[in-house]
Design a protein around this motif. Structure first.
Motif, short mmCIF file in Angstrom:
data_model
loop_
_atom_site.label_atom_id
_atom_site.label_comp_id
_atom_site.label_asym_id
_atom_site.label_seq_id
_atom_site.Cartn_x
_atom_site.Cartn_y
_atom_site.Cartn_z
N VAL A 43 0.88 -1.16 0.00
CA VAL A 43 0.00 0.00 0.00
C VAL A 43 0.93 1.21 0.00
O VAL A 43 1.96 1.21 0.68
N GLY A 44 0.57 2.25 -0.74
CA GLY A 44 1.45 3.40 -0.87
C GLY A 44 1.85 4.00 0.46
O GLY A 44 3.00 4.43 0.65
N ARG A 45 0.93 4.04 1.42
CA ARG A 45 1.25 4.67 2.70
C ARG A 45 2.28 3.88 3.50
O ARG A 45 2.92 4.43 4.39
N TYR A 46 2.44 2.59 3.19
CA TYR A 46 3.44 1.79 3.90
C TYR A 46 4.86 2.24 3.58
O TYR A 46 5.78 1.95 4.35
N VAL A 47 5.06 2.91 2.45
CA VAL A 47 6.39 3.41 2.08
C VAL A 47 6.36 4.93 1.93
O VAL A 47 7.11 5.49 1.14
N LEU A 48 5.52 5.57 2.72
CA LEU A 48 5.47 7.04 2.68
C LEU A 48 6.84 7.65 2.94
O LEU A 48 7.18 8.70 2.38
N TYR A 49 7.64 7.01 3.79
CA TYR A 49 8.95 7.56 4.13
C TYR A 49 9.85 7.71 2.91
O TYR A 49 10.79 8.53 2.90
N ALA A 50 9.62 6.93 1.85
CA ALA A 50 10.43 7.07 0.64
C ALA A 50 10.19 8.40 -0.06
O ALA A 50 11.03 8.83 -0.87
N LEU A 51 9.09 9.07 0.26
CA LEU A 51 8.82 10.39 -0.32
C LEU A 51 9.90 11.40 0.02
O LEU A 51 10.13 12.34 -0.75
N SER A 52 10.61 11.20 1.12
CA SER A 52 11.64 12.16 1.52
C SER A 52 12.75 12.30 0.49
O SER A 52 13.39 13.36 0.38
N GLY A 53 12.99 11.26 -0.28
CA GLY A 53 14.07 11.33 -1.26
C GLY A 53 13.69 12.06 -2.53
O GLY A 53 14.57 12.64 -3.20
N ALA A 54 12.40 12.08 -2.88
CA ALA A 54 11.99 12.68 -4.16
C ALA A 54 12.30 14.17 -4.25
O ALA A 54 12.87 14.63 -5.25
N PRO A 55 11.95 15.01 -3.25
CA PRO A 55 12.30 16.42 -3.38
C PRO A 55 13.80 16.68 -3.39
O PRO A 55 14.25 17.67 -3.98
N LEU A 56 14.58 15.81 -2.76
CA LEU A 56 16.03 15.95 -2.83
C LEU A 56 16.53 15.73 -4.25
O LEU A 56 17.44 16.44 -4.72
N LEU A 57 15.94 14.76 -4.95
CA LEU A 57 16.32 14.54 -6.35
C LEU A 57 15.94 15.72 -7.22
O LEU A 57 16.72 16.16 -8.09
N VAL A 58 14.75 16.28 -7.00
CA VAL A 58 14.32 17.44 -7.78
C VAL A 58 15.23 18.64 -7.50
O VAL A 58 15.63 19.35 -8.44
N ALA A 59 15.54 18.87 -6.23
CA ALA A 59 16.41 20.00 -5.89
C ALA A 59 17.81 19.82 -6.45
O ALA A 59 18.45 20.80 -6.89
N ALA A 60 18.31 18.59 -6.47
CA ALA A 60 19.62 18.35 -7.07
C ALA A 60 19.60 18.66 -8.56
O ALA A 60 20.56 19.24 -9.11
N GLY A 61 18.51 18.29 -9.23
CA GLY A 61 18.39 18.63 -10.64
C GLY A 61 18.30 20.12 -10.87
O GLY A 61 18.89 20.66 -11.83
#
Length: 577
Positions: A347-365
């Motif tokens: 279920v998507g909410r079970y890995v909500l913590y993985a969301l923390s990496g997405a904005p870091l990837l966008v900011a790095a880009g």
């Protein structure tokens, strides 16, 4: 003493690792030692430049946290809880022994969270108070995301990443939910920051990393997949044996501490029997949730993520921003999706913590794009000797403000989604709306039947609306029986009780009443059969995803068997808690 030519190169190599002055053990002249010491003092805050850098760093970390706090508090009182929040609320109001007894039968994976909620609701039992820990945890997560970006890149990258996290609708959704997922995200992001510190050589970070991650896994056991992400980061950094040994000891401690939880929760696997195997549609939906559900924001963010991948691998032993963020975003969801092909658990909410990496990837880009633009601009003024064209991207506040303005535009673009999420109808159901219908229509002495049994959740969360009514099927209450929804009588006893009724109110799943699915438990089938044979529905009110229907006994028994046939057996749909 002058610096020899062959030493100048060595000094240059030793001074810049991860944007800090570090001596890697190569020969350094006295003058370079003084310069390095001056730079270290300045960066530590011992000079005017260091003081300004400290202010920038604190601003970059604190501002996203404040924005996330504001977003989380906005519309926090929705006027109703959905089914999972109602479980948190009614379990949190039990005594500690009653909660402990419940965990032996069901929901052991949420045990630590239930004890936390018990302490919170002791201050004031209300649904807004129930959600406050999630709001605070989301604010902490946004600040920690910013701290990761500032540490692995520069303050403005951290600021962009933290603000992106704060305005992401998925983060805002779970910030306002009385469940453990926002707290798990905060713990996982803190563990990632401690992981980075440990890899960079900070003393005492490995034990702290293991302790924080172990506690996070006890909040939700699927946080253990973070270990796979961190192993991927070490592999990309080509870390040395000493780092691998430190991480291995901490990881081993986390796994061992989680064994009791895994054994108990395995015996309660029937709770997730409703899950289905994830598909490519599931993966795409999760990706859109991470990067922004609206088309324009999603497209821009995805392009920046691709651009930022150029910084995936650094020098041997150096951990990079993308090298941390990419495994954090990708590895836990992918591992859980692959495992769910054999036994559905995703279920998507079970890995909500993985969301923390997405904005870091966008900011790095975004930082990479800013660097490219900075290198392409004219390097000198007419009439002057031109400077080299390839130079370091300017730390000008204009670049920082441009990124902040772009994030503000993304927030405005997604504002309708955020506003709609504050509506109780955005959740699967609204038990507050159902309770208000019950309070208006039922009077003391009325009989009520819950179909299926987990529909009793509304009475446990809002007992005032059911004051004085008779629960037809109930034998023992939820708290006393150590169950989520109470213990009901058997099929024969339920039929006997219903034979004595002339009218009964039914609080039910409308899909079940319409025959779209059929329950597996015999007592539920007995309830449904008695209603169809002996009663007629006279009044129905649909609210919050549930039906409140009045059944009145037929004056004459239906000839030739049941008046309406039972639906054909279909796959059961147990309670989702």
């Amino acid at each position: 003493m002058p610096i020899r030519r062959h030493d100048r190169k060595r000094v240059g190599e030793s001074q810049k690792i991860g944007r800090t002055v570090v001596n890697v053990g190569l020969p350094v002249t006295p003058q370079s030692r003084r310069a390095a010491a001056t730079a270290v003092v300045a960066r530590a805050g011992g000079g005017p430049g260091g003081h300004r850098a400290g202010i920038r760093r604190r601003t970059a970390v604190g501002l996203p946290g404040l924005v996330m706090l504001a977003v989380g508090l906005w519309g926090l009182d929705r006027g109703g809880m959905w089914r999972d929040e109602a479980v948190s609320f009614q379990v949190g109001r039990r005594t500690v022994p009653q909660i402990w007894r419940l965990l032996h039968d069901v929901d052991a994976v949420h045990g630590v969270y239930y004890f936390l909620v018990h302490a919170v609701l002791a201050v004031h039992p209300g649904e807004v108070v129930l959600r406050l820990p999630s709001v605070c945890a989301a604010a902490v997560t946004a600040a920690l995301v910013a701290a990761l970006g500032a540490r692995l890149a520069r303050p403005r990258v951290g600021l962009w990443a933290g603000l992106l996290y704060a305005v992401t609708p998925m983060a805002g959704h779970y910030a306002q939910e009385g469940r453990s997922y926002a707290l798990v995200a905060a713990g996982a992001t803190l563990a990632t920051l401690l992981f980075v510190r440990a890899v960079q050589g900070a003393s005492g970070s490995w034990p702290a990393y293991g302790a924080v991650l172990g506690l996070t896994c006890w909040l939700h056991e699927f946080a253990v997949l973070l270990l796979c992400a961190h192993a991927g980061s070490l592999a990309l950094a080509r870390a040395g044996g000493r780092v691998w040994r430190g991480w291995g000891c901490a990881a081993g401690g986390v796994v061992v501490s989680l064994v009791p939880m895994a054994l108990v929760s395995r015996g309660q696997a029937a709770q997730v029997a409703w899950l289905r195997r994830p598909t490519t549609v599931t993966a795409e939906a999760l990706l859109r949730g991470f990067l922004g559900p609206s088309g324009a924001v999603y497209t821009v963010c995805l392009g920046l993520v691709v651009a930022g991948l150029v910084g995936l691998v650094g020098r041997r032993g150096d951990i990079t921003l993308v090298g941390v963020a990419l495994p954090l975003t990708v590895v836990p969801p992918v591992v859980l999706m692959l495992a769910s092909q054999a036994s559905p658990l995703f279920v998507g909410r079970y890995v909500l913590y993985a969301l923390s990496g997405a904005p870091l990837l966008v900011a790095a880009g975004a930082e990479w794009v800013a660097g490219v633009v900075g290198r392409l601009r004219p390097a000198g003024r007419p009439g002057r000797r031109p400077l080299p064209r390839l130079r370091k991207v300017s730390p000008s506040p204009l670049v920082t403000l441009t990124g902040v303005f772009a994030i503000a535009l993304a927030f405005v673009h997604q504002l309708p989604l955020l506003r709609a999420d504050r509506n109780p109808g955005a959740r699967p159901d609204d038990l507050g709306a159902v309770s208000r219908v019950v309070a208006r229509e039922l009077v003391p002495g009325d009989a009520v039947l819950f179909l299926p049994a987990h529909a009793r959740n509304v009475a446990l969360a809002y007992p005032g609306a059911f004051k004085g009514v008779r629960d037809v099927a109930l034998v023992e209450g939820a708290a006393g029986s150590g169950t989520l929804y109470g213990r009901e009588a058997g099929p024969r006893e339920v039929r006997r009780r219903m034979e004595r009724l002339d009218r009964v109110w039914v609080v039910a799943d409308p899909d079940l009443l319409a025959g779209r699915w059929s329950p597996r438990r015999p007592v539920e089938r007995a309830k449904l059969a008695a209603l169809r044979r002996e009663f007629t529905g006279r009044q129905e009110i649909l609210r919050g995803g549930m039906a409140v229907r009045l059944y009145v006994r037929d004056p004459l028994p239906a000839a030739g068997g049941p008046r309406l046939p039972l639906p054909l057996p279909r796959p059961p749909r147990p309670a989702r808690s």
